[in-house]
Design a protein around this motif. Structure first.
Motif, mmCIF file in Angstrom:
data_model
loop_
_atom_site.group_PDB
_atom_site.id
_atom_site.type_symbol
_atom_site.label_atom_id
_atom_site.label_comp_id
_atom_site.label_asym_id
_atom_site.label_seq_id
_atom_site.Cartn_x
_atom_site.Cartn_y
_atom_site.Cartn_z
ATOM 1 N N SER A 247 0.838 -1.196 0.000
ATOM 2 C CA SER A 247 0.000 0.000 0.000
ATOM 3 C C SER A 247 0.874 1.248 0.000
ATOM 4 C CB SER A 247 -0.917 0.030 1.228
ATOM 5 O OG SER A 247 -1.734 -1.127 1.291
ATOM 6 N N VAL A 248 0.362 2.316 -0.613
ATOM 7 C CA VAL A 248 1.054 3.608 -0.597
ATOM 8 C C VAL A 248 0.078 4.670 -0.113
ATOM 9 C CG1 VAL A 248 2.695 3.037 -2.425
ATOM 10 C CG2 VAL A 248 0.490 4.044 -3.021
ATOM 11 N N THR A 249 0.653 5.684 0.536
ATOM 12 C CA THR A 249 -0.140 6.795 1.048
ATOM 13 C C THR A 249 0.528 8.099 0.675
ATOM 14 O OG1 THR A 249 -0.860 5.459 2.937
ATOM 15 C CG2 THR A 249 -1.142 7.849 3.097
ATOM 16 N N CYS A 250 -0.255 9.023 0.166
ATOM 17 C CA CYS A 250 0.278 10.340 -0.163
ATOM 18 C C CYS A 250 0.388 11.146 1.123
ATOM 19 C CB CYS A 250 -0.628 11.044 -1.168
ATOM 20 S SG CYS A 250 0.010 12.639 -1.713
ATOM 21 N N ALA A 251 1.633 11.454 1.508
ATOM 22 C CA ALA A 251 1.873 12.131 2.777
ATOM 23 C C ALA A 251 1.884 13.645 2.652
ATOM 24 C CB ALA A 251 3.193 11.657 3.375
ATOM 25 N N SER A 252 2.025 14.169 1.434
ATOM 26 C CA SER A 252 2.037 15.617 1.226
ATOM 27 C C SER A 252 1.553 15.918 -0.184
ATOM 28 C CB SER A 252 3.445 16.192 1.445
ATOM 29 O OG SER A 252 4.322 15.769 0.420
ATOM 30 N N SER A 253 1.361 17.181 -0.463
ATOM 31 C CA SER A 253 0.867 17.592 -1.785
ATOM 32 C C SER A 253 2.006 18.100 -2.658
ATOM 33 C CB SER A 253 -0.205 18.669 -1.628
ATOM 34 O OG SER A 253 0.329 19.789 -0.917
ATOM 35 N N ASP A 254 3.162 17.491 -2.527
ATOM 36 C CA ASP A 254 4.346 17.929 -3.276
ATOM 37 C C ASP A 254 4.331 17.337 -4.682
ATOM 38 O OD1 ASP A 254 6.769 18.906 -4.046
ATOM 39 O OD2 ASP A 254 7.955 17.412 -2.961
ATOM 40 N N GLY A 255 3.643 17.980 -5.592
ATOM 41 C CA GLY A 255 3.608 17.542 -6.976
ATOM 42 C C GLY A 255 2.778 16.288 -7.176
ATOM 43 N N ARG A 256 2.858 15.746 -8.369
ATOM 44 C CA ARG A 256 2.135 14.532 -8.726
ATOM 45 C C ARG A 256 3.088 13.343 -8.592
ATOM 46 N NH1 ARG A 256 -1.123 16.458 -14.207
ATOM 47 N NH2 ARG A 256 -2.735 17.673 -13.153
ATOM 48 N N GLY A 257 3.291 12.893 -7.391
ATOM 49 C CA GLY A 257 4.262 11.836 -7.146
ATOM 50 C C GLY A 257 3.807 10.490 -7.670
ATOM 51 N N GLU A 307 23.425 9.142 -13.277
ATOM 52 C CA GLU A 307 24.234 9.921 -12.350
ATOM 53 C C GLU A 307 23.413 10.857 -11.486
ATOM 54 O OE1 GLU A 307 26.994 11.823 -14.905
ATOM 55 O OE2 GLU A 307 28.007 9.986 -15.486
ATOM 56 N N SER A 308 22.118 10.950 -11.718
ATOM 57 C CA SER A 308 21.267 11.829 -10.941
ATOM 58 C C SER A 308 20.078 11.041 -10.416
ATOM 59 C CB SER A 308 20.770 13.007 -11.787
ATOM 60 O OG SER A 308 21.847 13.736 -12.337
ATOM 61 N N GLN A 309 19.469 11.578 -9.363
ATOM 62 C CA GLN A 309 18.272 10.958 -8.823
ATOM 63 C C GLN A 309 17.124 11.132 -9.817
ATOM 64 O OE1 GLN A 309 19.633 8.951 -6.303
ATOM 65 N NE2 GLN A 309 17.619 9.340 -5.444
ATOM 66 N N PRO A 310 16.340 10.080 -10.068
ATOM 67 C CA PRO A 310 15.212 10.207 -10.997
ATOM 68 C C PRO A 310 14.143 11.133 -10.436
ATOM 69 C CG PRO A 310 15.146 8.089 -9.864
ATOM 70 C CD PRO A 310 16.460 8.714 -9.516
ATOM 71 N N ARG A 311 13.485 11.847 -11.322
ATOM 72 C CA ARG A 311 12.405 12.756 -10.925
ATOM 73 C C ARG A 311 11.108 11.957 -10.826
ATOM 74 N NH1 ARG A 311 11.979 17.659 -14.848
ATOM 75 N NH2 ARG A 311 10.281 18.080 -13.385
ATOM 76 N N LEU A 312 10.650 11.762 -9.617
ATOM 77 C CA LEU A 312 9.450 10.963 -9.376
ATOM 78 C C LEU A 312 8.302 11.806 -8.839
ATOM 79 C CD1 LEU A 312 11.123 7.815 -7.746
ATOM 80 C CD2 LEU A 312 10.481 8.154 -10.138
ATOM 81 N N ASN A 313 8.461 13.134 -8.871
ATOM 82 C CA ASN A 313 7.409 14.029 -8.388
ATOM 83 C C ASN A 313 6.505 14.492 -9.519
ATOM 84 O OD1 ASN A 313 9.352 15.569 -9.629
ATOM 85 N ND2 ASN A 313 9.187 17.296 -8.210
ATOM 86 N N ARG A 314 6.362 13.668 -10.541
ATOM 87 C CA ARG A 314 5.470 13.983 -11.666
ATOM 88 C C ARG A 314 4.946 12.679 -12.234
ATOM 89 N NH1 ARG A 314 9.026 14.256 -16.660
ATOM 90 N NH2 ARG A 314 11.019 13.404 -15.986
#
Length: 377
Positions: A247-257, A307-314
């Protein structure tokens, strides 16, 4: 420069040079021993008395492999599919049984033909033979330290005889664990020029079978994979995972994670379901996407691929939004129906045909319905 020479067994890692002032020849490192350079490429004036331009050294094999993810601890999920594998029973427990199959590597977009041997003590030997689909000449740097696939990897797995107290979904499965180690052919340690060793671990889950007349530790036909979970390494910071990762829970409204599953697919037809426990209209996105940074993904080889962290906030890939729309690459299209808390969304992925269909199982206007929303992509 007279010729390109090998250095310590690695091709093209040295240059044979004749010095025009002395006439002497020598072989010098040019990327050998892990990326060491004893000579440099320059341009001079006509009288050859002054250096006009100094060229930077080329990218070494080690740098190239590192850019594609080699040398970093990585986790890749696999699927083992066996063909014509007979059941073993107690009467023939003193013999080995062999069969072939496909070891699917979704992160690499490839399927490998494998030979499997099942031993009387429950151990399994898996030998990788050849690439059946996917690229065999590119994209394998993170695993082998070179772009092409290397056949012959042998992994022997044995039952761990452990129980998973924190995840009841795995209680019906046996865990098989094995490891493998090999020397990389053409890469060297820059510190001392020594050869590099890669160690990998394979962990398989096989469903338990307690049929009459069968030894549960030795039967291996018709094994069902464990339930799909969420990947603890690939989810947005605004999303939290439960202890069992189901299960996953959205803990904040930081973008479309987004939160990725722990297994991917490259061939065949697959179906799974997602239940909405709590959801506002337009806040839930269910779909499929290439995992960022995977060797088969579109970010391979780019400056931000490994080499960079993937963008998962979209929202990534192709998906269905619970306000009656599909979404991909910023574009929305009217599709399906509204989904609310308590509804179950089914996803049918046909990798071979390139199609995604959605289903809704829920209560609408006081009645239970099962709705086929049709082809979304």
């Amino acid at each position: 420069v007279l010729s390109i020479e090998p250095w310590n067994g690695v091709p093209a890692m040295a240059r044979r040079v004749r010095w025009h002032l002395t006439g002497k020849e020598g072989v010098y490192r040019y990327g050998g021993d892990g990326g060491r350079f004893e000579i440099v490429h320059v341009e001079t004036n006509e009288k050859e008395t002054r250096v006009k331009k100094k060229h930077p050294p080329p990218e070494t094999l080690e740098q190239c492999a590192s850019r594609y993810g080699f040398g970093k601890r990585r986790t890749s999920n696999i699927l083992l599919r066996l063909r014509n594998c007979p059941l073993r029973n107690g009467e023939c427990s003193d013999t080995d049984i062999s069969c072939d199959g496909i070891l699917e590597w979704p992160d690499f977009g490839a399927g490998i033909r494998v030979d499997c041997t099942f031993f009387p003590d429950g151990a399994v030997s898996i030998t990788e033979k050849e690439v059946l689909y996917g690229s065999k000449d590119s994209g394998w740097e993170s695993r082998f330290g070179q772009s092409s696939f290397v056949s012959g990897t042998v992994m022997v797995l044995s039952s761990t005889h452990t129980t998973n107290d924190c995840d009841d979904s795995l209680s019906a499965h046996d865990e098989l664990l094995g490891s493998n180690s090999f020397i990389v052919k053409n890469l060297r340690n820059k510190e001392d020029g020594s050869r590099l060793r890669v160690t990998s671990e394979m962990r398989l889950w096989r469903s338990k079978q307690n049929k009459t007349g069968l030894n549960p530790s030795l039967s291996f036909s018709s094994s069902q994979p464990p339930p799909i979970c969420f990947d603890s390494d690939f989810h947005a910071s605004s999303i939290s995972l439960s202890k069992d990762k189901r299960s996953v829970t959205c803990a904040s409204s930081d973008g479309r994670g987004v939160a990725f599953g722990n297994v991917g697919f490259t061939k065949g037809v697959h179906y799974w379901e997602v239940k909405l426990e709590k959801a506002e209209i337009g806040s839930v996105y269910v779909g499929v996407a290439e995992k960022p940074g995977s060797p088969s993904g579109s970010s391979q080889g780019s400056s931000h691929g490994f080499e960079s962290q993937p963008r998962l906030n979209r929202w990534l890939g192709w998906g269905f939004v619970n306000f009656r729309a599909t979404y991909t690459a910023g574009a929305e299209r009217v599709y399906g129906a509204h989904c609310h808390a308590g509804d179950t969304i089914g996803v049918l992925l046909d990798c071979d045909a390139g199609r995604i269909n959605y289903f809704i199982d829920g209560v609408k206007y006081g009645e239970h319905i099962l709705n086929d929303l049709g082809c979304a992509f």
